[in-house]
Design a protein around this motif. Structure first.
Motif, short mmCIF file in Angstrom:
data_model
loop_
_atom_site.label_atom_id
_atom_site.label_comp_id
_atom_site.label_asym_id
_atom_site.label_seq_id
_atom_site.Cartn_x
_atom_site.Cartn_y
_atom_site.Cartn_z
N HIS A 172 22.68 20.31 13.43
CA HIS A 172 21.42 19.62 13.71
C HIS A 172 21.00 18.75 12.53
O HIS A 172 20.31 17.76 12.70
CB HIS A 172 20.30 20.63 14.00
CG HIS A 172 20.51 21.41 15.26
ND1 HIS A 172 20.95 22.71 15.27
CD2 HIS A 172 20.33 21.06 16.56
CE1 HIS A 172 21.03 23.14 16.54
NE2 HIS A 172 20.67 22.16 17.33
N HIS A 173 21.39 19.17 11.33
CA HIS A 173 20.92 18.50 10.11
C HIS A 173 21.97 18.71 9.03
O HIS A 173 22.46 19.83 8.84
CB HIS A 173 19.57 19.11 9.72
CG HIS A 173 18.91 18.51 8.54
ND1 HIS A 173 19.22 17.27 8.03
CD2 HIS A 173 17.89 18.98 7.75
CE1 HIS A 173 18.44 17.02 6.98
NE2 HIS A 173 17.64 18.04 6.79
N LEU A 174 22.30 17.64 8.32
CA LEU A 174 23.41 17.69 7.36
C LEU A 174 23.01 18.02 5.93
O LEU A 174 23.88 18.12 5.07
CB LEU A 174 24.10 16.33 7.33
CG LEU A 174 25.33 16.13 8.18
CD1 LEU A 174 25.90 14.74 7.91
CD2 LEU A 174 26.38 17.19 7.89
N GLU A 175 21.74 18.14 5.64
CA GLU A 175 21.35 18.38 4.26
C GLU A 175 22.06 19.65 3.77
O GLU A 175 22.27 20.59 4.55
CB GLU A 175 19.82 18.51 4.16
CG GLU A 175 19.35 18.28 2.74
CD GLU A 175 17.86 18.01 2.61
OE1 GLU A 175 17.12 18.09 3.60
OE2 GLU A 175 17.43 17.73 1.46
N PRO A 176 22.45 19.67 2.48
CA PRO A 176 23.31 20.76 2.01
C PRO A 176 22.76 22.17 2.20
O PRO A 176 23.53 23.13 2.21
CB PRO A 176 23.50 20.44 0.52
CG PRO A 176 23.41 18.95 0.47
CD PRO A 176 22.34 18.59 1.48
N ASP A 177 21.43 22.33 2.36
CA ASP A 177 20.92 23.68 2.62
C ASP A 177 21.33 24.16 4.02
O ASP A 177 21.13 25.33 4.35
CB ASP A 177 19.40 23.79 2.41
CG ASP A 177 18.58 22.71 3.07
OD1 ASP A 177 19.12 21.62 3.31
OD2 ASP A 177 17.39 22.94 3.36
N HIS A 178 21.90 23.27 4.83
CA HIS A 178 22.36 23.67 6.17
C HIS A 178 23.84 23.36 6.41
O HIS A 178 24.43 23.88 7.34
CB HIS A 178 21.52 22.97 7.24
CG HIS A 178 20.05 23.11 6.96
ND1 HIS A 178 19.43 24.33 6.97
CD2 HIS A 178 19.11 22.21 6.59
CE1 HIS A 178 18.15 24.18 6.64
NE2 HIS A 178 17.95 22.90 6.40
N SER A 179 24.40 22.51 5.57
CA SER A 179 25.80 22.12 5.80
C SER A 179 26.73 22.72 4.76
O SER A 179 27.92 22.42 4.74
CB SER A 179 25.92 20.58 5.76
OG SER A 179 25.57 20.10 4.48
N ALA A 181 15.65 22.15 13.93
CA ALA A 181 16.05 21.62 12.61
C ALA A 181 14.95 21.92 11.59
O ALA A 181 14.40 23.02 11.58
CB ALA A 181 16.41 20.15 12.71
N ASP A 182 14.59 20.95 10.74
CA ASP A 182 13.57 21.23 9.71
C ASP A 182 12.16 21.32 10.30
O ASP A 182 11.24 21.82 9.62
CB ASP A 182 13.58 20.12 8.65
CG ASP A 182 14.60 20.36 7.54
OD1 ASP A 182 15.10 21.48 7.40
OD2 ASP A 182 14.88 19.39 6.80
N ALA A 183 11.95 20.79 11.49
CA ALA A 183 10.60 20.81 12.08
C ALA A 183 10.16 22.26 12.26
O ALA A 183 10.96 23.12 12.62
CB ALA A 183 10.59 20.09 13.43
N LEU A 242 14.97 25.77 11.00
CA LEU A 242 16.02 26.05 10.01
C LEU A 242 15.49 26.79 8.79
O LEU A 242 16.27 27.20 7.93
CB LEU A 242 16.70 24.74 9.59
CG LEU A 242 17.67 24.17 10.64
CD1 LEU A 242 18.24 22.83 10.20
CD2 LEU A 242 18.82 25.14 10.92
N HIS A 243 14.17 26.91 8.67
CA HIS A 243 13.57 27.71 7.60
C HIS A 243 12.36 28.45 8.16
O HIS A 243 11.58 27.87 8.91
CB HIS A 243 13.05 26.83 6.45
CG HIS A 243 14.07 25.93 5.84
ND1 HIS A 243 15.04 26.39 4.99
CD2 HIS A 243 14.26 24.59 5.93
CE1 HIS A 243 15.79 25.37 4.58
NE2 HIS A 243 15.34 24.26 5.15
N GLY A 244 12.21 29.69 7.76
CA GLY A 244 10.98 30.42 8.12
C GLY A 244 11.05 31.07 9.47
O GLY A 244 12.07 31.01 10.18
FE1 FEO Z 1 16.05 18.69 5.28
FE2 FEO Z 1 16.18 22.14 5.23
O1 FEO Z 1 16.80 20.37 4.90
#
Ligand code: FEO
Length: 390
Positions: free
Chosen positions: A76-83, A161-163, A220-222
């Protein structure tokens, strides 16, 4: 392993020893990197995690797979905290197909050095897993351009994703959303500092996905949002439209020797005496900048008090305003106090910086303090308080 919906399990990890999230945000309660697994006729992993906690995630994945092999990795999202674990996943399961938006597949080689087979999803297209069917929706700039969210028609889970993300490890803040105030505190700091600039894309996403029969939101968080999620959605509507969440005034100050702090604290007392429903005060030299940014968005009115410095504006106040510029801060009333011992220059710079932002109304006569507040400044401060409260 926690099942969040039929054949859908949480395989994410907590990170309680990260010093700064994204290199700049303190996370006293840690952070979670959420990841999920759908075990249907086909098996789909929903995002990986930060490589910092990769081993733990691989153990969760292996246990949840129970000997099966994954067919898909949904990115859903490539930022390194997920990829962070995509490359390792390709090493373990070279046959896995990577599902994501065209932009994500195009950007993926920037993050890994392995060949992969990609399946590009377009807006509204579905990936069939058996009973489960994932529909994809573009969410560009929430928070990167390649982001897509997906909705499982079988369970009503929105993989967001991050939303709707939040700072805080799940072991600290709970697995499911419980309470509005508790969630909002760190979700707001997360939202404005990470997605604050992207109000319009967030609004566009909400318009699309809120028409779906959502049962649960899996960010993706919380925590996962289920019962009571309407409160969080309402906050997201306010935040992404740059609306005022809480009536009151935010007083932010940057003081070199204490004189500016004293006048700011005094103005806060004047505001309270005049019946202002809430006055929040922040020391821009010492308090968490991300929290000051959050409060600037939370309230509709702000008083900024700052010392003059090197013919300009004292650096912490400059950095704060620069951050607000970056985050597209807008639609707010501001009143200014400057301190200058020989050539006051802070108000001029603050006005210039505020002048670059959208719909910022500078109210009242800026108050100039000469080194220390005097009784003779009282009338001007009273007038400034009236102006910001009007
Ligand atoms: Fe935009 Fe949790 O990365």
């Amino acid at each position: 392993m926690k099942e969040i919906a039929s054949k859908t399990v949480y395989i994410g990890v907590d990170d309680l020893d990260l010093d700064l999230f994204e290199g700049q945000y303190i996370v006293p309660e840690g952070i979670s990197y959420n990841s999920y697994l759908i075990l249907d006729e086909k098996v789909a992993i929903m995002d990986t995690v930060d490589a910092r906690k990769g081993e733990e995630w691989l153990a969760n994945l292996s246990e949840a797979l129970g000997g099966r092999r994954p067919d898909y990795l949904v990115v859903h999202h490539l930022e390194p905290d997920h990829s962070g674990m995509i490359e390792k996943l390709l090493e373990l399961y070279p046959e896995i197909k990577i599902v994501g938006g065209a932009k994500a597949l195009q950007m993926l080689p920037q993050f890994i050095d392995k060949p992969f087979e990609g399946i590009a999803m377009k807006e509204g297209e579905s990936l069939e897993l058996g009973e489960h069917s994932l529909s994809f929706f573009g969410a560009a700039m929430v928070h990167w351009p390649e982001v897509m969210v997906s909705f499982d028609k079988a369970t009503g889970v929105l993989f967001a994703a991050d939303a709707f993300g939040k700072f805080g490890a799940l072991s600290k803040c709970g697995f499911y959303y419980k309470d509005d105030d508790d969630w909002a505190c760190e979700a707001r700091r997360y939202y404005f500092n990470i997605c604050g600039k992207y109000g319009v894309p967030v609004q566009n996403l909400l318009k699309k996905v809120l028409a779906l029969p959502i049962e649960k939101i899996a960010p993706l968080h919380g925590p996962i949002l289920a019962e009571g999620k309407e409160e969080c959605i309402a906050l997201y509507q306010t935040w992404s439209s740059y609306g005022v969440e809480t009536e009151g005034v935010f007083v932010a100050y940057a003081s070199i020797h204490g004189g500016t702090a004293e006048v700011a604290e005094h103005l806060a007392e004047i505001l309270k005496a005049k019946g202002c429903p809430k006055v929040a005060v922040s020391d821009l030299c010492r308090d968490d900048m991300a929290e000051a940014v959050e409060d600037a968005f939370r309230y509709g009115r702000m008083v900024l008090a700052a010392a003059s410095y090197d013919g300009g504006l004292f650096t912490p106040a400059y950095n704060f305003l620069h951050t607000l510029q970056m985050k597209a801060w807008q639609k707010r009333k501001v009143a200014l106090i400057e301190n200058g011992s020989w050539a006051p220059s802070a108000a001029k710079v603050m006005k210039e910086m505020l002048g670059t932002m959208k719909e910022i109304d500078i109210v009242g006569e800026s108050v100039t303090i000469r080194s220390r507040m005097r009784a003779s400044d009282e009338a001007a401060l009273e007038a400034l308080a009236d102006a910001i409260l009007q």
